[in-house]
Design an enzyme around this catalytic site. Structure first.
Site, PDB file in Angstrom:
ATOM      1  N   ASP A   1      11.688  -8.111  -7.017  1.00 23.89           N
ATOM      2  CA  ASP A   1      10.532  -7.746  -7.830  1.00 23.89           C
ATOM      3  C   ASP A   1       9.922  -6.463  -7.288  1.00 23.89           C
ATOM      4  OD1 ASP A   1       8.654  -7.863  -9.817  1.00 23.89           O
ATOM      5  OD2 ASP A   1       7.666  -9.680  -9.111  1.00 23.89           O
ATOM      6  N   LYS A   2       9.066  -5.894  -8.116  1.00 27.86           N
ATOM      7  CA  LYS A   2       8.304  -4.695  -7.772  1.00 27.86           C
ATOM      8  C   LYS A   2       6.857  -4.935  -8.176  1.00 27.86           C
ATOM      9  CE  LYS A   2       6.290  -1.231 -10.260  1.00 27.86           C
ATOM     10  NZ  LYS A   2       5.458  -1.469 -11.474  1.00 27.86           N
ATOM     11  N   HIS A   3       5.947  -4.349  -7.412  1.00 25.87           N
ATOM     12  CA  HIS A   3       4.532  -4.455  -7.767  1.00 25.87           C
ATOM     13  C   HIS A   3       3.860  -3.108  -7.556  1.00 25.87           C
ATOM     14  CE1 HIS A   3       0.740  -6.582  -8.504  1.00 25.87           C
ATOM     15  NE2 HIS A   3       0.227  -5.720  -7.651  1.00 25.87           N
ATOM     16  N   SER A   4       2.990  -2.753  -8.491  1.00 23.11           N
ATOM     17  CA  SER A   4       2.218  -1.520  -8.391  1.00 23.11           C
ATOM     18  C   SER A   4       0.754  -1.853  -8.132  1.00 23.11           C
ATOM     19  CB  SER A   4       2.337  -0.718  -9.691  1.00 23.11           C
ATOM     20  OG  SER A   4       1.391   0.334  -9.718  1.00 23.11           O
TER      21      SER A   4
ATOM     22  N   ARG B   1     -12.704 -10.584  -8.880  1.00 24.73           N
ATOM     23  CA  ARG B   1     -12.677  -9.262  -8.244  1.00 24.73           C
ATOM     24  C   ARG B   1     -12.836  -8.154  -9.276  1.00 24.73           C
ATOM     25  NH1 ARG B   1      -7.174  -8.898  -6.133  1.00 24.73           N
ATOM     26  NH2 ARG B   1      -7.749  -6.769  -5.574  1.00 24.73           N
TER      27      ARG B   1
ATOM     28  N   SER C   1      -3.438 -10.948  -2.644  1.00 23.59           N
ATOM     29  CA  SER C   1      -3.222 -11.191  -4.070  1.00 23.59           C
ATOM     30  C   SER C   1      -1.788 -10.861  -4.466  1.00 23.59           C
ATOM     31  CB  SER C   1      -4.205 -10.355  -4.891  1.00 23.59           C
ATOM     32  OG  SER C   1      -3.957 -10.488  -6.275  1.00 23.59           O
TER      33      SER C   1
ATOM     34  N   THR D   1       0.108  -4.851 -16.875  1.00 24.39           N
ATOM     35  CA  THR D   1       1.380  -5.111 -17.560  1.00 24.39           C
ATOM     36  C   THR D   1       1.249  -6.291 -18.516  1.00 24.39           C
ATOM     37  OG1 THR D   1       2.645  -4.217 -15.712  1.00 24.39           O
ATOM     38  CG2 THR D   1       3.808  -5.699 -17.209  1.00 24.39           C
TER      39      THR D   1
ATOM     40  N   LYS E   1       1.370 -14.022  -5.154  1.00 24.60           N
ATOM     41  CA  LYS E   1       2.090 -14.152  -6.424  1.00 24.60           C
ATOM     42  C   LYS E   1       3.588 -13.982  -6.218  1.00 24.60           C
ATOM     43  CE  LYS E   1      -0.338 -11.074  -8.848  1.00 24.60           C
ATOM     44  NZ  LYS E   1      -1.660 -10.812  -8.269  1.00 24.60           N
ATOM     45  N   LYS E   2       3.954 -13.001  -5.407  1.00 25.24           N
ATOM     46  CA  LYS E   2       5.375 -12.715  -5.209  1.00 25.24           C
ATOM     47  C   LYS E   2       6.057 -13.819  -4.407  1.00 25.24           C
ATOM     48  CE  LYS E   2       4.724  -9.036  -7.527  1.00 25.24           C
ATOM     49  NZ  LYS E   2       5.063  -9.065  -8.970  1.00 25.24           N
TER      50      LYS E   2
END
Length: 430
Positions: free
Chosen positions: A80-83, A168, A183, A120, A187-188
Site C-alpha cells: 500500500d501507499k499513503h499520502s 482532528r 493514524s 481519496t 489503518k495500514k
C-alpha cells in the site's frame, strides 16, 4: 487505571503515558466511554506536548487492535501507499491499479478529506454506485480477484482511528506529527500489509509546509513502523503547486481516468506516481531495481492493463462497468463552468488556498456531518512558469459561488518572475 480526564490532564502537563493507559483510553474511544469532547482534548494535549517514540508505538498498536486485523493468503505481496495529503493528489486512483497490474495486491484503506486537502474516499464516493464501505468479505474478495480495492475505514478496521480522524479534522489538530503517524500506520497495519510506501508532502499546499517537518514526519513513521515490524519507505514530494491541474472530487476521478488511459499525462503527476509505485514494487520484491520497476509500470499503462484494473475495481465495488470508457456519462458535473484569466506569468501559488477554495464551493467539510458536492472544484490550474493567462477553470453550483471561487483563485496566484522550481520528488527516507 486513571479515568479519561486524568489521562488527558497528565498529558496536558507534559507527562508520559504508560502503554496500558493509552490502550485504556483508546478502548474507551472505541466503545463510547470516552466522549467526543474528551477525544478532542486528548488530541489537543498531544498536539501541544507530543508523544515519545514508545507512546507513538503504543498508540499505533492500540488503534490497530481496536478492531479486526486482516490476514491474507495471496500469491503476491500485499502493498500500500499513503499520502499525507495535498491538492490535486489523485495518485492513489492511478497507482493502485498500476501496482495490481504488476502482480501486487493493494487493499487500500483511504480517508475522507482532511483540513484543506482532498480525500481519496470522497473522490471515489463521487462515482455512482461505488461502495466506499463494503463489508470485509467483499473487500477481501475484490482484492483477491481484481488485485486492488480502495475503500474507507469500516466499522471493523481501526474504528478508534476512524473516530479520532473525524475529530482532528475540525479541532485544528490535523498537523500533529504523533497523531498523523499513529493514524496512518494503524489503518495500514489493520489491512495486513507486507510493505508500505509513504508520500510525505511539503510545500505551500502541505500540512508540513517546511521540509524539515516533512523529514521529521518521515523519520517518525519509519521509526514507529520499525517498532511494529512493517517494512516502510518514505518519499518527500513537493506540494508547492497542485500536483494535478485539477482539484475536486469527481473532477479528479476524471483526471485519473485520463491519466490511466493516456489521454492526459502531466509530467509532475506522472513522476510522483511512478516513483511511489516503483518503491512499492521494490519493497514487495516484484522488481529488482528502480529501472525494472519503472519499466513494468510504464508497460502497465501503455498496454492498458492498469486502466482495465481500475475499471474492474470500480465495477466490482458497485460502480458503472463503462466508467473508464465514458466518464462524462456517469460523473456529476457542475452547472456553472467559468474560465479565470489574468495576463502575466505565474510566479508562485498559495496552494493551500486552492484547497480551501474547493471547500468553500462545497467540495469539502467544515463539520464531520457535512455533505459534499462531488461536482465542484477547479480544472486547468496554472503552475509556476505558466504564461498563457489562464489561471484555472471554476466548476460551481451557482453564479454567486463561482464569483467567490474566482476571487479566491485569483488571490492564490502571484504573478511575476518565477524562481527555479523544486523537483517533484525531493528525498527518500528508508
Amino acid at each position: 487505571m486513571r479515568p479519561p480526564q486524568e489521562i488527558i490532564r497528565h498529558k496536558r502537563h507534559g507527562g508520559t503515558l504508560a502503554e496500558a493507559e493509552i490502550a485504556h483510553f483508546i478502548a474507551g474511544l472505541t466503545d463510547g466511554r470516552v466522549t467526543e469532547g474528551q477525544a478532542a482534548a486528548f488530541a489537543m494535549a498531544v498536539c501541544f506536548q507530543g508523544l515519545s517514540l514508545a507512546e507513538r508505538v503504543a498508540l499505533t498498536r492500540a488503534m490497530t487492535r481496536s478492531g479486526t486485523v486482516l490476514a491474507w493468503d495471496l500469491p503476491g505481496p500485499v502493498l500500500d501507499k499513503h499520502s499525507t495529503g495535498g491538492i490535486g493528489d489523485a495518485v492513489s486512483l492511478a497507482l493502485a491499479p498500476m501496482v495490481a497490474a504488476c502482480g501486487g495486491f493493494v487493499p487500500m484503506i483511504s480517508g475522507r478529506g482532511l483540513g484543506h486537502t482532498g480525500g481519496t474516499l470522497d473522490k471515489l464516493a463521487s462515482i455512482p454506485g461505488y461502495d466506499v464501505a463494503p463489508d470485509l468479505a467483499c473487500f477481501r474478495a475484490v482484492t483477491r480477484t481484481v488485485g486492488c480495492a480502495i475503500i474507507g475505514q469500516t466499522a471493523e478496521l481501526a474504528p478508534a482511528d476512524r473516530r479520532l480522524y473525524a475529530i482532528r479534522d475540525i479541532t485544528g489538530t490535523v498537523e500533529s506529527l504523533d497523531l498523523i503517524t499513529a493514524s496512518i500506520l494503524s489503518k495500514k497495519l489493520a489491512a495486513g500489509l507486507d510493505g508500505l510506501v509513504m508520500d510525505v508532502k511539503t510545500g505551500s499546499g502541505a500540512f508540513m509546509a517546511e521540509i524539515e517537518a516533512a523529514r521529521e514526519l518521515g523519520a517518525s513513521i519509519g521509526a514507529v513502523a520499525n517498532g511494529v515490524r512493517l517494512p516502510t519507505v518514505a518519499l518527500i514530494t513537493c506540494m508547492d503547486a497542485p500536483l494535478a491541474s485539477t482539484a475536486g472530487n469527481a473532477l479528479e476521478v476524471a483526471y485519473a481516468i485520463a491519466y490511466l488511459t493516456g489521454r492526459r499525462r502531466e509530467p509532475r503527476f506522472h513522476a510522483v506516481t511512478l516513483a511511489l509505485a516503483a518503491e512499492m514494487l521494490m519493497i514487495g520484491r516484484l522488481a529488482a531495481d528502480r529501472g525494472e520497476a519503472e519499466t513494468r509500470l510504464e508497460d502497465s499503462l501503455t498496454s492498458g492493463r492498469a486502466a482495465e484494473m481500475f475499471s474492474r475495481m470500480v465495477a466490482a465495488l458497485g460502480g458503472p462497468g463503462d466508467l473508464v470508457e465514458d466518464p462524462g456519462r456517469h460523473l456529476p458535473r457542475a452547472p456553472v463552468v467559468r474560465e479565470v484569466r489574468e495576463a502575466g506569468t505565474v510566479a508562485a501559488v498559495a496552494t493551500r488556498e486552492i484547497g480551501l477554495g474547493v471547500i468553500a464551493l462545497g467540495g469539502g467539510r467544515t463539520r464531520p456531518q457535512d455533505s459534499i458536492d462531488p461536482a465542484v472544484g477547479f480544472t486547468d490550474l496554472a503552475r509556476p512558469g505558466d504564461a498563457g493567462g489562464l489561471l484555472g477553470v471554476v466548476h460551481a453550483r451557482s453564479e454567486a459561488e463561482a464569483d467567490r471561487a474566482e476571487t479566491s483563485l485569483r488571490a492564490a496566484y502571484r504573478l511575476g518572475s518565477p524562481s527555479a522550481g523544486r523537483p517533484a520528488v525531493l528525498e527518500r527516507i528508508g
